[in-house]
Every structure is written in structure tokens, then in C-alpha cells.
Scaffold this motif. Sequence first.
Motif, PDB file in Angstrom:
ATOM      1  N   MET A 100       4.858  -5.577 -12.054  1.00 22.40           N
ATOM      2  CA  MET A 100       4.812  -4.957 -10.732  1.00 22.40           C
ATOM      3  C   MET A 100       6.215  -4.590 -10.265  1.00 22.40           C
ATOM      4  N   PHE A 101       7.177  -5.504 -10.455  1.00 25.39           N
ATOM      5  CA  PHE A 101       8.558  -5.215 -10.067  1.00 25.39           C
ATOM      6  C   PHE A 101       9.132  -4.054 -10.885  1.00 25.39           C
ATOM      7  N   VAL A 102       8.884  -4.096 -12.196  1.00 21.81           N
ATOM      8  CA  VAL A 102       9.413  -3.051 -13.076  1.00 21.81           C
ATOM      9  C   VAL A 102       8.758  -1.710 -12.769  1.00 21.81           C
ATOM     10  N   ALA A 103       7.456  -1.746 -12.404  1.00 20.47           N
ATOM     11  CA  ALA A 103       6.746  -0.512 -12.080  1.00 20.47           C
ATOM     12  C   ALA A 103       7.382   0.205 -10.911  1.00 20.47           C
ATOM     13  N   SER A 104       7.960  -0.567  -9.977  1.00 20.50           N
ATOM     14  CA  SER A 104       8.585   0.043  -8.804  1.00 20.50           C
ATOM     15  C   SER A 104       9.907   0.726  -9.149  1.00 20.50           C
ATOM     16  N   PRO A 149       4.954   3.323  -6.783  1.00 20.83           N
ATOM     17  CA  PRO A 149       6.067   4.287  -6.869  1.00 20.83           C
ATOM     18  C   PRO A 149       7.327   3.654  -7.435  1.00 20.83           C
ATOM     19  N   PRO A 150       8.135   4.454  -8.177  1.00 27.54           N
ATOM     20  CA  PRO A 150       7.968   5.890  -8.466  1.00 27.54           C
ATOM     21  C   PRO A 150       6.941   6.124  -9.564  1.00 27.54           C
ATOM     22  N   SER A 151       6.408   7.323  -9.640  1.00 26.52           N
ATOM     23  CA  SER A 151       5.383   7.628 -10.623  1.00 26.52           C
ATOM     24  C   SER A 151       5.496   9.082 -11.058  1.00 26.52           C
ATOM     25  N   VAL A 152       5.699   9.278 -12.350  1.00 33.12           N
ATOM     26  CA  VAL A 152       5.776  10.640 -12.890  1.00 33.12           C
ATOM     27  C   VAL A 152       4.439  11.346 -12.704  1.00 33.12           C
ATOM     28  N   ILE A 173       0.949   2.661  -3.087  1.00 32.17           N
ATOM     29  CA  ILE A 173       1.441   1.304  -2.828  1.00 32.17           C
ATOM     30  C   ILE A 173       0.299   0.311  -2.637  1.00 32.17           C
ATOM     31  N   VAL A 174      -0.601   0.583  -1.694  1.00 31.15           N
ATOM     32  CA  VAL A 174      -1.696  -0.355  -1.401  1.00 31.15           C
ATOM     33  C   VAL A 174      -2.619  -0.532  -2.617  1.00 31.15           C
ATOM     34  N   PRO A 175      -3.073   0.552  -3.280  1.00 33.71           N
ATOM     35  CA  PRO A 175      -3.888   0.352  -4.488  1.00 33.71           C
ATOM     36  C   PRO A 175      -3.159  -0.449  -5.569  1.00 33.71           C
ATOM     37  N   GLY A 176      -1.851  -0.221  -5.727  1.00 32.80           N
ATOM     38  CA  GLY A 176      -1.095  -0.974  -6.719  1.00 32.80           C
ATOM     39  C   GLY A 176      -1.057  -2.460  -6.404  1.00 32.80           C
ATOM     40  N   SER A 416      -5.972   4.074   0.368  1.00 33.50           N
ATOM     41  CA  SER A 416      -4.860   4.844  -0.193  1.00 33.50           C
ATOM     42  C   SER A 416      -4.099   5.638   0.866  1.00 33.50           C
ATOM     43  N   LEU A 417      -4.684   5.804   2.051  1.00 33.05           N
ATOM     44  CA  LEU A 417      -4.044   6.625   3.083  1.00 33.05           C
ATOM     45  C   LEU A 417      -3.430   5.804   4.206  1.00 33.05           C
TER      46      LEU A 417
END
Length: 421
Positions: A100-104, A149-152, A173-176, A416-417
Motif C-alpha cells: 500500500m505504501f509503495v503503491a502510493s 495514486p499515482p496510477s498510470v 484513494i477510498v477504494p484502495g 469512489s466520489l
Amino acid sequence: MITSAAFLAVMLVGVPIGLCLCLAGIVYIIASGNPLLFQSYPLQMFGGVDSYGLIAIPLFILIGEIMNGGGITKRIVDLAMAVIGSVRGGLAYVNILANMFVASILGSATAQVAIMSQIMVPEMEKQGYDKTFAAGLTAYGGMLGPIIPPSVMFVVYSVLAQVSVSDMLIAGIVPGVLLTVLFFAVIALMGYVYNYPKAEKRTARQRIATILDAAPTLAIPVVIVGSILGGLANATESAAVGAVAAALVGRFWTKQFSFSRLPEMMLRAGVYSAIVLFLVAAAAVFSWILIYGKVPQETAAWIQTVAKDPVSFMLLTNVILLVIGTVIDGVPGLIMTVPILLPIATEVYGIDPRHFGVVVVINLVLGLLSPPVGLCFFVAAAVTGAKPGKMFLVTMPFFGVSCILLILLSLYPFLSLALIK
């Protein structure tokens, strides 16, 4: 029909998906008997990449390169271990939390799986975990990469859907976070059933020392996400600042990054970015051909006979996208599906394009963890030596809760919103 047959034929013989899309466009123009369309062909390709938001892609990739070269990933793992403490299945929690940390910071599922498999799987094996489970869990942790995020993939979707890149990144963010919580619940249950080993005990002093040592690395996601949420920068600007933050942390805190290595990192980031951007350019041609051939209108007419309301449409879309995602990688999957499904979602069913984008991306990423292809499993297998088929079987509960998340998102768009202003 001829265009579809040509597209499938060249794809099945192994032609890269970007070239398949371009060749399908050429076949369509020839079959239409209107050679004047060739004059618009290069303009459509150029228009596909003529977007300020796409600059974020090479910058996000560069952040990942700097992070890997600066020893930041290892410190993030240590931070996760200090936070989790000594609990049953502790390293499994650490695996997901570190992902999760690396994904950000990283934003790419396959790259994240390759990096984290090298770090987490050997450590979990030492603690008594089954290698197949450890590799499969790491692959599912990599699923967080394109969501948080971030996300290509979110950047590419933003360009295809003509929506704000910043809004799409915030929408993930919330779904993640929800997906991380669901993964934690599965680990807790499996840890109880299979009696997973407890994490290594650390004294309070050791935990504090580890947290203090790793804390500066969190400046990178804080800069990226915080600047977007605070309205201080758009996605591209935050990516540029994040790259500078990664370089400074790697050079002056971890002291494992050298500015002399920056040219080779930029070269690798440029090569990968060129691949993604060529796909985007090819997608512009493909979308143009689809619209010219009235494919979205015909598809919408068929879907409306099956789906009578937005919820049933979203559930049907989940099934379609999951099937597509099992055989086609994330970005090409976006390119092939968004031009067809998005107009139906927004114009026929009134679905918010940002909400729809989150559902599309999660579906296609989950496809990377599903047979027959399961690309993330193959990446983990290449690094660890585990077998992809067995990985899928032992991690079925994670597949199940991922599907639950998709159903929840389909039913409740505010998930998601919620953070979007």
C-alpha cells in the motif's frame, strides 16, 4: 466485421497490441473505400497524445526508478513491520501494508510485484510461510498499485474519458484503502485457520528507531497526494515535485541514490513511457474508427435490452471487463473498452465517468490476477520460482473479496466520489 477479423488475426499471431490497433484502423479505411480518411489518420494519432496530463506518466515512472535506486522500498517494508508489531500472520499484513505504501509512489502493478517479490517472499519463507502463498499474496498486493495514486492507468483513462487526472487519482484513494482492509480481513481469517507464524518481536525502542529512520520516505506520497488533495498542484505538477522529493530523500537521507545514475533511470523511464504513449496514440485511432463505424451506438442498443438500470449495467460491465482483463493487459484493455462502454455509461445510464473509471481499472487489474494469463502471477513466478496456477488457487479468498469490492462500488458510487470536491 472485416476490421474485427483483421484485429483478432494479427493479435493472435503475437503482434503487439498497439500495432494491432493501428493495423485495424488501416484495414477499416481500405474496406470503407474512402481513402480520404488516411489524411486524418496521423492527425488522430497525434491528437491522442497531445495532452498535458500525459506528462505525468514518465514522471511517475521516474519516481519509481529513483525509489528503487535509493533504497526507499526497503525502508518502507521496515516501517510496515514496525507498525504491525508481533501478531499472528504479521508478515502477511506487512506484505499488504508495504504494498500500500509503495503503491502510493510507484503506480504500476507489474513493476510493484517484481520489486516486492524480491523483498517479501524470501523473508516470508524464512518465517515459515509457504512460498506459493507468499508469492500469490505479493501479486495481490501489487493490485493496489494502479488503484492508489499515482496510477498510470488512471492517467490513461483520464485522457480517454476527457476527465481531470487529479479527480481520477483522488477517486482511487477510498477504494484502495477499502481493498487493503478487505485483504487484512482475509489474512486474519486465514491466519486463524492455518496458524500463520507471528511476526518477529521488536522492542518499543527498536520500533521507534525504525519508524524514525523510514519516516522521511513518506514525504514522497505525502507530497504527491497531499498537493493534489490540497489543491496546490495538479497531477502532473505533483508528479514533478514527487520526483524531486524522491531524489532528495534517496540522496540525503538513505544516501543510496547518486545523481550520476539519473540519466540511465531517465532512459528506462523514457522507454517505458514511449510504450505506454504509443498505445494511447493507437487508442485514439481505434476510438475514431469505432465512432465512425457507429460501434458504440450498436453496442448501446444491445446492452439496453439486457441492462434496464445503472446498477444492472455496472454489474454486466464488471463481468465483461473481468473476462477481457484475463487475456489483455491493463492499458490495452482500457484502450479497447473505454471508447465503447463509457459513452453508454454516461449518456444512457447517467453514470459519473470518474466512478466508472475506478470500476473499469479495478476490473482490468483483477484480470491480471486471473487465468488464463494472470500476468502478475507470472511476474511473481519469474522472480520466486513459484507456480502461477497454484498461486491462483491458494489466493482465491483475495479474489473473492476483490469481487465484493467491485459489487459495492457498483451499488454505491459515493465510495469512489467521496473525496472529490
